[in-house]
Design an enzyme around this catalytic site. Structure first.
Site, PDB file in Angstrom:
ATOM      1  N   HIS A   9      68.173 -29.828  -3.304  1.00  0.00           N
ATOM      2  CA  HIS A   9      68.767 -31.052  -2.758  1.00  0.00           C
ATOM      3  C   HIS A   9      68.505 -31.167  -1.266  1.00  0.00           C
ATOM      4  CE1 HIS A   9      71.801 -33.781  -1.159  1.00  0.00           C
ATOM      5  NE2 HIS A   9      71.713 -34.380  -2.334  1.00  0.00           N
ATOM      6  N   LYS A  43      62.810 -29.549   5.490  1.00  0.00           N
ATOM      7  CA  LYS A  43      61.370 -29.433   5.272  1.00  0.00           C
ATOM      8  C   LYS A  43      61.122 -28.111   4.560  1.00  0.00           C
ATOM      9  CE  LYS A  43      59.764 -32.852   7.993  1.00  0.00           C
ATOM     10  NZ  LYS A  43      58.792 -33.828   7.663  1.00  0.00           N
ATOM     11  N   PHE A  68      72.327 -29.299 -11.478  1.00  0.00           N
ATOM     12  CA  PHE A  68      73.067 -28.957 -12.688  1.00  0.00           C
ATOM     13  C   PHE A  68      72.988 -30.017 -13.778  1.00  0.00           C
ATOM     14  CE2 PHE A  68      75.108 -25.823  -9.951  1.00  0.00           C
ATOM     15  CZ  PHE A  68      75.053 -24.726 -10.792  1.00  0.00           C
ATOM     16  N   ALA A  69      72.827 -31.284 -13.424  1.00  0.00           N
ATOM     17  CA  ALA A  69      72.855 -32.341 -14.432  1.00  0.00           C
ATOM     18  C   ALA A  69      71.930 -33.482 -14.018  1.00  0.00           C
ATOM     19  CB  ALA A  69      74.278 -32.856 -14.596  1.00  0.00           C
ATOM     20  N   THR A  70      71.644 -34.361 -14.981  1.00  0.00           N
ATOM     21  CA  THR A  70      70.836 -35.532 -14.661  1.00  0.00           C
ATOM     22  C   THR A  70      71.666 -36.488 -13.813  1.00  0.00           C
ATOM     23  OG1 THR A  70      71.513 -36.684 -16.663  1.00  0.00           O
ATOM     24  CG2 THR A  70      69.501 -35.387 -16.796  1.00  0.00           C
ATOM     25  N   GLY A  71      70.985 -37.259 -13.030  1.00  0.00           N
ATOM     26  CA  GLY A  71      71.632 -38.233 -12.161  1.00  0.00           C
ATOM     27  C   GLY A  71      70.546 -38.996 -11.432  1.00  0.00           C
ATOM     28  N   HIS A  73      69.126 -38.516  -8.511  1.00  0.00           N
ATOM     29  CA  HIS A  73      68.044 -37.683  -7.963  1.00  0.00           C
ATOM     30  C   HIS A  73      67.058 -37.297  -9.058  1.00  0.00           C
ATOM     31  CE1 HIS A  73      69.488 -37.444  -3.949  1.00  0.00           C
ATOM     32  NE2 HIS A  73      70.520 -36.655  -4.203  1.00  0.00           N
TER      33      HIS A  73
END
Length: 128
Positions: A9, A43, A68-71, A73
Site C-alpha cells: 500500500h 518509492k 487482505f481483501a479485494t477493494g 486498490h
C-alpha cells in the site's frame, strides 16, 4: 522468464520500504526476478518496479498484492498503475508481449492467523 511483483500500500512512514525489501529478499530464495512497488506515498512506484522487471527480461509477471481483501486498490488502482485492462492482462514492452496476472489478495489463511496469535502473545507478555 517469470517476474514477481509485490504490491504494498505505502505510507508516509519510511519503514514501509523495509517491509518491501524483506519480503522481496525472502521471495528471491524461490524466484530469480522479484521487485516490489507501492500504490502510494513511497518509492519505488508500481510502474517503476514493473519497469525494473521488464528491463531484467521478465515476460510473464505475477503481481502479488499484500492486501487482505479485494477493494478499490485491487480492482481499479493496481491494473491502472500497471497499464493493463482488467480483461486483457497483457502489455507491450520494447516489441515484446508481456503477460501480467494479478494474484488474489491474501484473504484468510491459517498461517497468517498463527502470526496474529504470536503478535497477541508477544504484546501481552511484554505489557502485562
Amino acid at each position: 522468464m517469470l517476474g514477481v511483483l509485490l504490491v504494498l500500500h505505502g505510507s508516509k512512514i519510511p519503514e514501509w520500504k523495509d517491509v518491501g525489501i524483506k519480503y522481496a529478499e525472502y521471495l528471491s530464495k524461490y524466484f530469480s526476478l522479484v521487485e516490489f512497488g507501492f500504490l502510494e506515498f513511497n518509492k519505488p512506484t508500481l510502474s517503476e518496479a514493473l519497469s525494473n522487471l521488464l528491463a531484467k527480461g521478465a515476460d510473464k509477471i505475477v503481481v502479488v498484492p499484500l492486501l487482505f481483501a479485494t477493494g478499490t486498490h485491487f480492482r481499479r488502482d493496481i491494473p491502472r498503475l500497471l497499464g493493463i485492462d482488467n480483461d486483457e492482462k497483457k502489455i507491450r514492452y520494447m516489441g515484446r508481449e508481456i503477460e501480467i496476472t494479478i494474484a488474489d489478495p491474501l484473504g484468510f489463511d491459517e498461517k497468517i492467523g498463527e502470526v496474529l496469535v504470536k503478535r497477541v502473545n508477544e504484546t501481552y507478555n511484554k505489557n502485562y
